[in-house]
Design an enzyme around this catalytic site. Structure first.
Site, PDB file in Angstrom:
ATOM      1  CG  LEU A  33      15.775   8.394   2.996  1.00 39.42           C
ATOM      2  CD1 LEU A  33      16.510   8.085   4.406  1.00 39.42           C
ATOM      3  CD2 LEU A  33      14.972   7.306   2.251  1.00 39.42           C
ATOM      4  CG  HIS A  34      10.699  12.348  -0.146  1.00 39.96           C
ATOM      5  ND1 HIS A  34       9.810  11.868   0.589  1.00 39.96           N
ATOM      6  CD2 HIS A  34      11.120  11.648  -1.195  1.00 39.96           C
ATOM      7  CE1 HIS A  34       9.093  10.766  -0.092  1.00 39.96           C
ATOM      8  NE2 HIS A  34      10.012  10.784  -1.226  1.00 39.96           N
ATOM      9  N   GLY A  36       8.484  12.318   3.423  1.00 40.77           N
ATOM     10  CA  GLY A  36       7.458  11.046   3.188  1.00 40.77           C
ATOM     11  C   GLY A  36       8.118   9.996   4.066  1.00 40.77           C
ATOM     12  CG  HIS A  37      11.601   8.181   1.933  1.00 38.96           C
ATOM     13  ND1 HIS A  37      11.869   8.832   1.142  1.00 38.96           N
ATOM     14  CD2 HIS A  37      11.190   6.997   1.372  1.00 38.96           C
ATOM     15  CE1 HIS A  37      11.980   8.362  -0.339  1.00 38.96           C
ATOM     16  NE2 HIS A  37      11.496   7.442   0.035  1.00 38.96           N
ATOM     17  CD  GLN A  61      11.233  -1.755  -6.461  1.00 40.22           C
ATOM     18  OE1 GLN A  61      11.527  -2.482  -5.551  1.00 40.22           O
ATOM     19  NE2 GLN A  61      10.592  -0.642  -6.437  1.00 40.22           N
ATOM     20  CG  ASP A 150       4.675   3.555  -3.592  1.00 37.05           C
ATOM     21  OD1 ASP A 150       4.785   3.641  -4.817  1.00 37.05           O
ATOM     22  OD2 ASP A 150       5.189   4.490  -2.676  1.00 37.05           O
ATOM     23  CD  GLN A 153       5.612  -0.603  -2.617  1.00 34.56           C
ATOM     24  OE1 GLN A 153       6.229  -0.758  -3.519  1.00 34.56           O
ATOM     25  NE2 GLN A 153       5.905   0.218  -1.681  1.00 34.56           N
ATOM     26  CB  VAL A 176       4.496  13.187   3.430  1.00 30.71           C
ATOM     27  CG1 VAL A 176       5.127  14.709   3.665  1.00 30.71           C
ATOM     28  CG2 VAL A 176       4.192  12.291   4.655  1.00 30.71           C
ATOM     29  CB  SER A 186      12.993   9.517  -4.911  1.00 30.01           C
ATOM     30  OG  SER A 186      12.924   9.076  -3.453  1.00 30.01           O
TER      31      SER A 186
END
Ligand code: AMP
Length: 281
Positions: A33-34, A36-37, A61, A150, A153, A176, A186
């Site tokens: 996690l960064h 953005g998450h 995926q 994404d 997505q 972000v 990631s």
């Protein structure tokens, strides 16, 4: 914060909360996690009583030659980030918990998955929609949070929710970026210092497209050409695609009228990066 490993543990965790009318927010991730998450988790925590973060490097995926085995993993770090951002539980299942022996059922969204990333990753979205559909059913979430990072997505998930009547609200969240402009990912850990520096052509090219658009340019070919020229200014950039599509249907457009997605995928060394911006005509 709870760490849940099995489907039945999640069901047990949400049961009384659902009965008591509490709302549940879900943030599906592959971990490492960064910020953005974290921004998705914070948004969920601000809009729901309970936030569940799923951390699952979803094998279905990944293509056969992709980075499934070397995808970065660090549950201890993820636990800290998720808790700080306001998560109440992490769902961290094993692959066999999600795909037991004899697993045979997949969700496939057509049309929207054919272009952009679907071209070079033909089985990717089938894996994403399948796991996300399963996570929606397992967590019984009222809202789920997805990053515009994404963007294809996000459009595919929205279509799946609409088509299959999932009773869940999809909440899009902005990209972000690092201060340099590089979109957080990631996979950025794979980049050498040089690749990281060169990868700045991506955000720079999108900014230039936004500038041209704000000055009145509506022709997709002209915008794509300008973006491509900037990216090709980097000697190590290897373009997979630069496309401008309708954000809802993911079909190519020649002139920007409604919501257009400017999306690109570019390889630096072995690392494939994606980035995008949305232009509203
Ligand atoms: P991933 O772990 O890469 O599968 O991403 C999990 C979720 O976080 C997806 O909805 C992503 O779009 C979102 N996400 C990843 N990177 C960013 C970012 N830089 N900004 C906003 N959301 C992101």
């Amino acid at each position: 914060m709870k760490i849940l490993k099995t489907v039945s543990e999640v069901r047990e965790f949400v049961k009384d909360k659902k009965t008591n009318g509490k709302t549940i927010g879900l943030v599906p991730t592959m971990g490492y996690l960064h910020e953005g998450h974290a921004s998705l988790i914070e948004k969920s925590a601000s809009q729901n009583d309970i936030t569940i973060v799923s951390i699952f490097v979803n094998p279905t995926q990944f293509g056969p030659t992709e980075d499934l085995d070397k995808y970065p993993r660090d549950l201890e770090h993820d636990t800290k980030v998720a808790e700080k951002a306001g998560a109440d539980a992490i769902f961290h299942p094993t692959p066999s918990e999600m795909y037991p022996n004899g697993y045979s059922t997949y969700i496939n969204v057509e049309n929207l998955t054919a272009g952009l990333c679907g071209k070079s990753r033909p089985t990717h979205f089938r894996g994403v929609t399948t796991v996300v559909g399963k996570l929606f059913n397992i967590t019984q979430a009222d809202r789920a949070y997805f990053g515009q990072k994404d963007a294809q997505q996000l459009a595919v998930i929205k279509r799946m929710v609409y088509d299959l009547n999932f009773n869940i609200e999809i909440v899009p969240c902005p990209i972000v970026r690092e201060e340099s402009g590089l979109a957080k990912s990631s996979r950025n850990v794979y980049l050498s210092d040089e690749e990281k520096r060169e990868a700045l052509v991506l955000s720079r090219s999108l900014k230039e497209a936004e500038r041209l658009f704000n000055d009145g340019e509506r022709n997709a070919d002209i915008l794509k050409k300008r973006i491509t020229d900037i990216i090709e200014g980097s000697p190590i950039a290897n373009i997979d695609y630069v496309e401008i599509v309708d954000f809802e249907t993911i079909q190519p457009i020649s002139e920007i009228k409604g919501e257009a997605l400017v999306a690109l995928a570019v390889k630096f060394g072995n690392t494939r990066l994606i980035d995008n911006t949305i232009l509203r005509g």
